[in-house]
Design an enzyme around this catalytic site. Structure first.
Site, PDB file in Angstrom:
ATOM      1  N   HIS A 165      20.619 -18.230 -30.463  1.00 32.38           N
ATOM      2  CA  HIS A 165      20.117 -17.137 -29.609  1.00 32.38           C
ATOM      3  C   HIS A 165      20.831 -15.809 -29.835  1.00 32.38           C
ATOM      4  CE1 HIS A 165      17.630 -19.614 -26.711  1.00 32.38           C
ATOM      5  NE2 HIS A 165      18.246 -20.545 -27.415  1.00 32.38           N
ATOM      6  N   ASP A 378      22.951  -7.212 -30.208  1.00 36.30           N
ATOM      7  CA  ASP A 378      22.306  -8.130 -29.271  1.00 36.30           C
ATOM      8  C   ASP A 378      21.338  -9.011 -30.057  1.00 36.30           C
ATOM      9  OD1 ASP A 378      21.449  -9.289 -26.906  1.00 36.30           O
ATOM     10  OD2 ASP A 378      21.231  -7.375 -25.865  1.00 36.30           O
TER      11      ASP A 378
HETATM   12  O1  F6P Z   1      22.712 -14.501 -25.051  1.00 37.45           O
HETATM   13  C1  F6P Z   1      23.198 -15.779 -25.286  1.00 37.45           C
HETATM   14  C2  F6P Z   1      23.363 -16.570 -24.008  1.00 37.45           C
HETATM   15  O2  F6P Z   1      23.786 -17.873 -24.282  1.00 37.45           O
HETATM   16  C3  F6P Z   1      22.070 -16.605 -23.236  1.00 37.45           C
HETATM   17  O3  F6P Z   1      21.210 -17.593 -23.704  1.00 37.45           O
HETATM   18  C4  F6P Z   1      22.558 -16.773 -21.856  1.00 37.45           C
HETATM   19  O4  F6P Z   1      21.642 -16.294 -20.925  1.00 37.45           O
HETATM   20  C5  F6P Z   1      23.803 -15.933 -21.831  1.00 37.45           C
HETATM   21  O5  F6P Z   1      24.318 -15.974 -23.141  1.00 37.45           O
HETATM   22  C6  F6P Z   1      24.717 -16.355 -20.687  1.00 37.45           C
HETATM   23  O6  F6P Z   1      25.830 -16.961 -21.064  1.00 37.45           O
HETATM   24  P1  F6P Z   1      26.754 -17.899 -20.147  1.00 37.45           P
HETATM   25  O7  F6P Z   1      26.168 -19.279 -20.212  1.00 37.45           O
HETATM   26  O8  F6P Z   1      28.079 -17.787 -20.782  1.00 37.45           O
HETATM   27  O9  F6P Z   1      26.715 -17.369 -18.742  1.00 37.45           O
END
Ligand code: F6P
Length: 482
Positions: A165, A378
């Site tokens: 992602h 990003d």
């Molecule tokens: O952007 C990558 C990501 O893993 C997203 O899929 C997710 O919404 C975000 O980071 C949040 O991360 P965490 O699980 O560390 O709160």
């Protein structure tokens, strides 16, 4: 319970455990996390009796497999040490900054790497236990890069997909990683490896050639097999999206539209509302946009009656040093700018260190004349797509960083390099002053793009690629053809 034909493996479950007020009681309730991935995969989970393997989001909580709203959920427990070393440490203080072009300095600690391996093995084991013979398993994101290989070793009968992602960095940066070969080998356990951008897939293939010397011909990578033969993995871009319908639906609701008007009024009806919506993360360029906005106020090019910047910065990874430091810097900046420019009736920046439900976000999108997405790096940036989907009136201006994956698709946005503060200021002025006709000429193609390429299409195209990989496998899990 019999094995599942379809298994999702992600760091987080699609639900969070919310303990009761009295934390010590051990009581609490599950709440669906608002993420897009759940929306994308929920219908599929139901139609295939799929299982979702993930962490419940709190340390030291052990739960048995359970069903929630028709979804079969398989919790993987993390101890407080695991959270510190695997999640906050290796995932978010090594991989996250490294893969986002070292905007913050990545820290390479062997004890974090060990924990990452240990936790990845636990996820792989949980997935191996719930997957039916010949099932499809879809692994998600940078916290679990070793799972594809670990899973393949345990269960060669499975078809394994992995979606990344976040960005995959250029080789010159990736090569810093002390465990660079192991991570690539981990990912190559998958039959299909998906990235957000074509450039990410290119960076990955180059790292493979340089470090492993495997043959690559986009989108294929020839990978040595356990039995001395070879198999072919596919690595290519599948840009993720949002459930556009649900944003359109909310934007049409009278209570959401009324709320948008209420938000404008509560800010003193400034001529223009500028909006930023981000996790409080150093990759998002929040400081850059505040700097540009603050300079425009200083120079008198705008006043607080002309424009208010609403910055929603949802709390994130609050025990990681770089995030604590960022919060201090942002809050100092907001305090200074507001101190200098606020009046009794108007504020320069309305800063909200909180997360909000989706209907409140859509109301904010409807209230905002200008959406500022100034990420320094990003993977995709779904907020940009959410804003566009919500603008059912074809109005509003999206200012979009060229360093966000969304810039590849949302080409009629106002594109910026957020490091270039002077140009960022000019672009903000252009957005503030843009006539309605131009707003809609730009917004219409953006909306078409997001509506035609929603998250359901994204998951379908990834799973079609996996099905194609599966059809080339012999029943015992080996390739019929190399
Ligand atoms: O952007 C990558 C990501 O893993 C997203 O899929 C997710 O919404 C975000 O980071 C949040 O991360 P965490 O699980 O560390 O709160």
């Amino acid at each position: 319970m019999s094995g599942s034909e379809f298994v999702v493996v992600a760091n987080r479950l699609p639900v969070d455990w919310v303990p009761d007020e009295d934390e010590g009681s051990g009581e609490g309730a599950w709440r669906v996390s608002p993420g897009g991935l759940v929306t994308a995969l929920e219908p599929l989970m139901r139609s295939t009796d799929g299982a979702w393997v993930g962490w419940p989001g709190k340390a030291d909580l052990e739960f048995d497999r359970f069903e929630f709203d028709g979804m079969d959920l398989v919790p993987v427990a993390l101890s407080a040490d695991d959270v510190e070393l695997y999640y906050e440490g290796f995932s978010n203080d090594t991989i996250w900054p490294l893969y986002h072009d070292v905007i913050a300095e990545p820290r390479y600690r062997r004890v974090w790497w060990d924990a990452y391996g240990r936790v990845n093995r636990r996820f792989a084991q949980a997935a191996a236990e719930v997957a039916a013979e010949g099932a499809t398993v879809w692994v998600h994101d940078y916290q679990l890069q070793l799972v594809p290989k670990l899973l393949r070793e345990k269960r060669p009968d499975l078809t394994i997909g992995y979606f990344h992602h976040i960005p995959f960095p250029a080789y010159g940066l990736y090569s810093q990683l002390p465990w660079r070969r192991q991570v690539l080998e981990g990912l190559l356990g998958a039959d299909v490896i998906g990235f957000q951008r074509v450039a990410d897939a290119g960076n990955f293939a180059r790292a493979i050639r340089r470090l492993l010397r495997y043959e690559t011909r986009a989108p294929h990578i020839v990978v040595p097999d356990a039995d001395g033969g070879t198999r072919t993995a596919v690595a290519r871009a599948f840009p993720i999206s949002i459930a556009a319908d649900s944003y359109i639906d909310l934007a049409q609701r009278p209570h959401v539209q009324a709320r948008a008007a209420e938000i404008r009024a509560s800010l003193g009806n400034p001529s223009k509302i500028l909006l930023g919506v981000d996790r409080l993360d150093y990759t998002k360029g929040i400081r850059h946009r505040m700097k540009a906005f603050g300079e425009l106020l200083h120079e008198g090019r705008i006043t607080v009656e002309d424009a208010t910047l609403v910055q929603v910065a949802s709390p994130s990874r609050e025990r990681v040093g770089a995030y604590m430091q960022l919060r201090d810097e942002i809050e100092l900046t907001v305090g200074r700018i507001n101190g200098d420019f606020d009046t009794m009736g108007h504020t320069a920046i309305r800063y909200l260190h909180q997360g909000y439900p989706r209907d409140e976000m859509v109301a904010l999108f409807l209230a905002a004349d200008v959406m500022l997405v100034t990420a320094l790096r990003d993977g995709m940036n779904l907020v940009a797509k959410e804003y566009v989907a919500s603008r059912i009136d074809n109005r509003g201006v999206l200012v979009l960083s060229e360093f966000a994956g969304a810039a590849d698709e949302l080409t009629s946005a106002l594109r910026v390099n957020p490091h270039d503060i002077d140009t960022l200021k000019e672009t903000i002025m252009q957005a503030i002053e843009m006539p309605p006709g131009e707003q809609s000429r730009r917004m219409r193609p953006l909306r078409r793009k997001v509506i035609d390429n929603d998250v359901a299409k994204w998951s379908r195209s990834f799973l079609d690629a996996l099905a194609a990989a599966r059809s080339q496998k012999s029943p015992r899990g080996r390739r019929a053809r190399a």
